[in-house]
Design a protein around this motif. Sequence first.
Motif, PDB file in Angstrom:
ATOM      1  N   SER A 171     -59.105 105.459 -27.094  1.00 23.84           N
ATOM      2  CA  SER A 171     -58.023 106.241 -27.402  1.00 23.84           C
ATOM      3  C   SER A 171     -57.215 105.683 -28.740  1.00 23.84           C
ATOM      4  CB  SER A 171     -56.925 106.133 -26.390  1.00 23.84           C
ATOM      5  OG  SER A 171     -56.287 105.177 -26.066  1.00 23.84           O
ATOM      6  N   GLY A 172     -57.877 104.727 -29.212  1.00 23.11           N
ATOM      7  CA  GLY A 172     -57.202 104.360 -30.844  1.00 23.11           C
ATOM      8  C   GLY A 172     -56.478 103.206 -30.711  1.00 23.11           C
ATOM      9  N   PRO A 173     -56.129 102.562 -31.763  1.00 24.05           N
ATOM     10  CA  PRO A 173     -55.424 101.251 -32.063  1.00 24.05           C
ATOM     11  C   PRO A 173     -54.209 101.145 -31.513  1.00 24.05           C
ATOM     12  CG  PRO A 173     -55.949 102.483 -34.320  1.00 24.05           C
ATOM     13  CD  PRO A 173     -56.751 103.144 -33.306  1.00 24.05           C
ATOM     14  N   GLY A 174     -53.821 100.193 -30.722  1.00 22.39           N
ATOM     15  CA  GLY A 174     -52.525 100.071 -30.114  1.00 22.39           C
ATOM     16  C   GLY A 174     -52.268 101.187 -29.247  1.00 22.39           C
ATOM     17  N   SER A 175     -53.162 101.908 -28.627  1.00 22.39           N
ATOM     18  CA  SER A 175     -52.727 103.062 -27.663  1.00 22.39           C
ATOM     19  C   SER A 175     -52.198 102.653 -26.504  1.00 22.39           C
ATOM     20  CB  SER A 175     -53.939 104.063 -27.526  1.00 22.39           C
ATOM     21  OG  SER A 175     -53.672 105.233 -27.144  1.00 22.39           O
ATOM     22  N   VAL A 176     -51.634 103.539 -25.745  1.00 20.54           N
ATOM     23  CA  VAL A 176     -51.036 103.370 -24.483  1.00 20.54           C
ATOM     24  C   VAL A 176     -51.880 102.459 -23.482  1.00 20.54           C
ATOM     25  CG1 VAL A 176     -51.733 105.479 -23.525  1.00 20.54           C
ATOM     26  CG2 VAL A 176     -49.575 104.672 -22.957  1.00 20.54           C
ATOM     27  N   SER A 177     -51.133 102.108 -22.535  1.00 23.81           N
ATOM     28  CA  SER A 177     -51.831 101.286 -21.472  1.00 23.81           C
ATOM     29  C   SER A 177     -51.765 101.866 -20.152  1.00 23.81           C
ATOM     30  CB  SER A 177     -51.065  99.783 -21.270  1.00 23.81           C
ATOM     31  OG  SER A 177     -51.496  99.066 -20.129  1.00 23.81           O
ATOM     32  N   GLY A 178     -52.820 101.434 -19.344  1.00 22.56           N
ATOM     33  CA  GLY A 178     -52.679 101.978 -17.843  1.00 22.56           C
ATOM     34  C   GLY A 178     -52.010 100.972 -16.756  1.00 22.56           C
ATOM     35  N   ILE A 179     -51.606 101.404 -15.920  1.00 20.36           N
ATOM     36  CA  ILE A 179     -51.123 100.500 -14.714  1.00 20.36           C
ATOM     37  C   ILE A 179     -51.546 100.868 -13.423  1.00 20.36           C
ATOM     38  CG2 ILE A 179     -49.055  99.501 -16.041  1.00 20.36           C
ATOM     39  CD1 ILE A 179     -47.423 100.827 -13.631  1.00 20.36           C
ATOM     40  N   PHE A 180     -51.874 100.054 -12.513  1.00 17.14           N
ATOM     41  CA  PHE A 180     -51.852 100.364 -10.997  1.00 17.14           C
ATOM     42  C   PHE A 180     -51.203  99.459 -10.207  1.00 17.14           C
ATOM     43  CE2 PHE A 180     -54.037  98.627  -7.235  1.00 17.14           C
ATOM     44  CZ  PHE A 180     -54.367  99.600  -6.441  1.00 17.14           C
ATOM     45  N   VAL A 181     -50.651 100.100  -9.450  1.00 14.37           N
ATOM     46  CA  VAL A 181     -49.826  99.488  -8.276  1.00 14.37           C
ATOM     47  C   VAL A 181     -50.092  99.889  -6.965  1.00 14.37           C
ATOM     48  CG1 VAL A 181     -47.294  98.943  -7.176  1.00 14.37           C
ATOM     49  CG2 VAL A 181     -47.526  99.106  -9.872  1.00 14.37           C
ATOM     50  N   HIS A 182     -50.584  99.141  -6.042  1.00 12.39           N
ATOM     51  CA  HIS A 182     -51.087  99.374  -4.668  1.00 12.39           C
ATOM     52  C   HIS A 182     -50.033 100.420  -4.085  1.00 12.39           C
ATOM     53  CE1 HIS A 182     -53.317  99.863  -0.955  1.00 12.39           C
ATOM     54  NE2 HIS A 182     -54.255  99.454  -1.645  1.00 12.39           N
ATOM     55  N   GLN A 183     -50.479 101.418  -3.385  1.00 12.70           N
ATOM     56  CA  GLN A 183     -49.570 102.043  -2.353  1.00 12.70           C
ATOM     57  C   GLN A 183     -48.705 101.483  -1.562  1.00 12.70           C
ATOM     58  OE1 GLN A 183     -51.828 104.289   0.375  1.00 12.70           O
ATOM     59  NE2 GLN A 183     -50.961 106.163   0.026  1.00 12.70           N
ATOM     60  N   LYS A 184     -49.122 100.237  -1.233  1.00 13.48           N
ATOM     61  CA  LYS A 184     -48.480  99.287  -0.185  1.00 13.48           C
ATOM     62  C   LYS A 184     -47.331  98.706  -0.693  1.00 13.48           C
ATOM     63  CE  LYS A 184     -51.694  95.688  -1.250  1.00 13.48           C
ATOM     64  NZ  LYS A 184     -52.785  94.801  -0.920  1.00 13.48           N
ATOM     65  N   HIS A 185     -47.193  98.712  -2.170  1.00 13.97           N
ATOM     66  CA  HIS A 185     -46.104  98.398  -2.998  1.00 13.97           C
ATOM     67  C   HIS A 185     -45.480  99.309  -3.668  1.00 13.97           C
ATOM     68  CE1 HIS A 185     -47.531  94.334  -2.197  1.00 13.97           C
ATOM     69  NE2 HIS A 185     -48.586  94.405  -3.149  1.00 13.97           N
ATOM     70  N   GLY A 186     -45.799 100.397  -3.881  1.00  5.85           N
ATOM     71  CA  GLY A 186     -45.333 101.642  -4.975  1.00  5.85           C
ATOM     72  C   GLY A 186     -44.249 102.354  -4.271  1.00  5.85           C
ATOM     73  N   ASN A 187     -43.861 102.387  -3.143  1.00  2.00           N
ATOM     74  CA  ASN A 187     -43.018 103.001  -2.477  1.00  2.00           C
ATOM     75  C   ASN A 187     -41.759 102.082  -1.934  1.00  2.00           C
ATOM     76  OD1 ASN A 187     -43.947 105.518  -3.322  1.00  2.00           O
ATOM     77  ND2 ASN A 187     -45.274 105.458  -1.432  1.00  2.00           N
ATOM     78  N   ASN A 188     -41.783 101.020  -2.584  1.00  2.00           N
ATOM     79  CA  ASN A 188     -40.777 100.003  -1.969  1.00  2.00           C
ATOM     80  C   ASN A 188     -39.860  99.821  -2.981  1.00  2.00           C
ATOM     81  OD1 ASN A 188     -39.308  97.868  -1.320  1.00  2.00           O
ATOM     82  ND2 ASN A 188     -41.046  96.203  -1.169  1.00  2.00           N
ATOM     83  N   PRO A 189     -38.443 100.573  -2.694  1.00  2.00           N
ATOM     84  CA  PRO A 189     -37.596 100.519  -3.718  1.00  2.00           C
ATOM     85  C   PRO A 189     -36.990  99.197  -3.766  1.00  2.00           C
ATOM     86  CG  PRO A 189     -36.682 101.712  -1.930  1.00  2.00           C
ATOM     87  CD  PRO A 189     -38.096 101.185  -1.511  1.00  2.00           C
ATOM     88  N   ASP A 190     -37.168  98.310  -2.972  1.00  2.00           N
ATOM     89  CA  ASP A 190     -36.403  97.046  -3.122  1.00  2.00           C
ATOM     90  C   ASP A 190     -37.168  95.972  -4.019  1.00  2.00           C
ATOM     91  OD1 ASP A 190     -34.493  98.007  -1.585  1.00  2.00           O
ATOM     92  OD2 ASP A 190     -35.612  97.424   0.465  1.00  2.00           O
ATOM     93  N   LEU A 191     -38.330  96.316  -4.408  1.00  2.00           N
ATOM     94  CA  LEU A 191     -39.155  95.308  -5.211  1.00  2.00           C
ATOM     95  C   LEU A 191     -38.323  95.075  -6.560  1.00  2.00           C
ATOM     96  CD1 LEU A 191     -42.915  96.038  -5.221  1.00  2.00           C
ATOM     97  CD2 LEU A 191     -41.575  93.854  -4.752  1.00  2.00           C
ATOM     98  N   PRO A 192     -37.963  93.953  -6.987  1.00  2.00           N
ATOM     99  CA  PRO A 192     -37.333  93.669  -8.088  1.00  2.00           C
ATOM    100  C   PRO A 192     -38.001  94.282  -9.475  1.00  2.00           C
ATOM    101  CG  PRO A 192     -37.976  91.515  -7.112  1.00  2.00           C
ATOM    102  CD  PRO A 192     -38.770  92.646  -6.161  1.00  2.00           C
ATOM    103  N   ARG A 193     -37.722  94.824 -10.240  1.00  2.00           N
ATOM    104  CA  ARG A 193     -38.211  95.308 -11.472  1.00  2.00           C
ATOM    105  C   ARG A 193     -37.396  95.527 -12.571  1.00  2.00           C
ATOM    106  NH1 ARG A 193     -40.536 100.753  -8.895  1.00  2.00           N
ATOM    107  NH2 ARG A 193     -39.718  99.956  -7.084  1.00  2.00           N
ATOM    108  N   PHE A 194     -38.069  95.674 -13.884  1.00  2.00           N
ATOM    109  CA  PHE A 194     -37.143  96.019 -15.024  1.00  2.00           C
ATOM    110  C   PHE A 194     -36.994  97.466 -15.109  1.00  2.00           C
ATOM    111  CE2 PHE A 194     -37.669  91.472 -17.123  1.00  2.00           C
ATOM    112  CZ  PHE A 194     -36.742  91.015 -16.229  1.00  2.00           C
ATOM    113  N   ALA A 195     -36.098  98.142 -15.061  1.00  2.00           N
ATOM    114  CA  ALA A 195     -36.127  99.437 -14.982  1.00  2.00           C
ATOM    115  C   ALA A 195     -35.784 100.208 -16.416  1.00  2.00           C
ATOM    116  CB  ALA A 195     -35.193  99.899 -13.778  1.00  2.00           C
ATOM    117  N   GLY A 196     -36.330 101.557 -16.413  1.00  2.00           N
ATOM    118  CA  GLY A 196     -35.652 102.352 -17.409  1.00  2.00           C
ATOM    119  C   GLY A 196     -35.696 103.890 -17.059  1.00  2.00           C
ATOM    120  N   TRP A 197     -35.195 104.624 -17.833  1.00  2.00           N
ATOM    121  CA  TRP A 197     -34.911 106.073 -17.375  1.00  2.00           C
ATOM    122  C   TRP A 197     -36.097 106.830 -16.819  1.00  2.00           C
ATOM    123  CZ3 TRP A 197     -33.769 110.630 -20.895  1.00  2.00           C
ATOM    124  CH2 TRP A 197     -34.493 110.458 -22.078  1.00  2.00           C
TER     125      TRP A 197
END
Length: 427
Positions: A248-274
């Motif tokens: 997809s070309g130089p410096g292009s976007v990255s992909g992430i995977f977060v397992h379902q068992k963690h993905g819906n846990n709003p209490d996990l600390p994270r750096f957030a954005g809008w």
Amino acid sequence: MHYQNTLAFAKQADENDVLKNFRNEFLFPQHNGENVIYFTGNSLGLEPKNAKEALLTELEDWAKYGVEGHFHARHPWFSYHEMFKQPSANIVGALPEEVTAMNTLTTNLHLLMVSFYRPTKQRFKIICEKKAFPSDQYALESQVKYHGFNPDEAIIEVAPREGEHTIREEDILQTIEQHADEVALVLFGGVNYYTGQLFDMEEITKTAHKAGALAGFDLAHAAGNVELKLHDWQVDFAVWCSYKYLNSGPGSVSGIFVHQKHGNNPDLPRFAGWWGNDPKTRFLMEPGFVPAQGADGWMLSNAPVFSMAVYKVSLDMFNQAGMENLLAKQKQLTGYLEYILQDISARYDNCDLEIITPKEKSKRGCQLSVFTHGQGKKLFDYLMQNGVIADWREPNVIRMAPVPMYNSFEDVYKFGQILEKGLQKNF
Ligand SMILES: *Cc1c(COP(=O)(O)O)cnc(C)c1O
């Protein structure tokens, strides 16, 4: 496949290849008016011919709608990232909600470590492979320091044994078990960038969990290259880039995977954005972050549409080609390169081509890393001057990755011919 070092064999194998037409969908750098033999799809995949049109579509929609393109563009930018879920999920073996496309690779490694590297006084160690890609080494080192620990103590590298090039699986598992009281995170490349060794992610994850640690993977050299089943393997998180095997070309976007068992846990600390906020309330612009469900809850910013437009073209091709077909051809094509290297090595006294990538097809992807004993950089330079694009690593290693999406058996055969001519020159 019963390999032969002949043009007739290579042409026949290409004729039988169900993926043969995809080669015509890419732009190859030229050498003397012909396509180069491009073996560096593990570093930067080739440009899909449709990339230009996809970019023009977004430029046109920007011109036509301005900010209204967020909702009125042909592919509305507001929900742009959603187009990537199913196709990315197919590539890494995930549920659509477990993946998203955002930022760049090293950034995402840091962001996910914020959530999944939560060291305590007792449990603060990270186990990784020796000779991990430098960016990953720096990321780990700086994360450890950020939490106030000493990298020399906190980072445990598993190395190949004396006189060996690849890491024994049992040594990885044993190291995890040995540090079971102190390990917080096991973080490996899915495929090591230098040796091309594919690690047993399922077994590593299982052992990490048994030790009370989490398991994450950098799939830069694995995504689009080898079979992945991140969901079934219970991997906690993973990151990858889209510009190596995913074209997809130089410096292009990255992909992430977060397992379902963690993905819906709003209490996990994270750096957030809008953009990670629940889309239903994103534009209320009110204080109080409410994470979106799944991997989207880790997004920070609105989609980098221009790089993602190209990624979409590429993912569509992966979807059409089918991972199963790509994996089947990958084994045949890399096997052919291995055969050609062995055939040539046996016939020339001035060079011993030692393949350090594992022989077992289940322990590697496209890439072969080859020690050119008896020869130096001059042989590599000769290859490059004669239309082969490969990759040189000190002291004496050539990395080559014939990729199933656009490389042919004829590429591999022709590479062998050029290599033989170089050896006959006896630099
Ligand atoms: C290619 C690669 C990178 C590059 O990271 P960027 O942030 O995309 O520059 C990082 N880690 C690994 C393992 C890689 O193979």
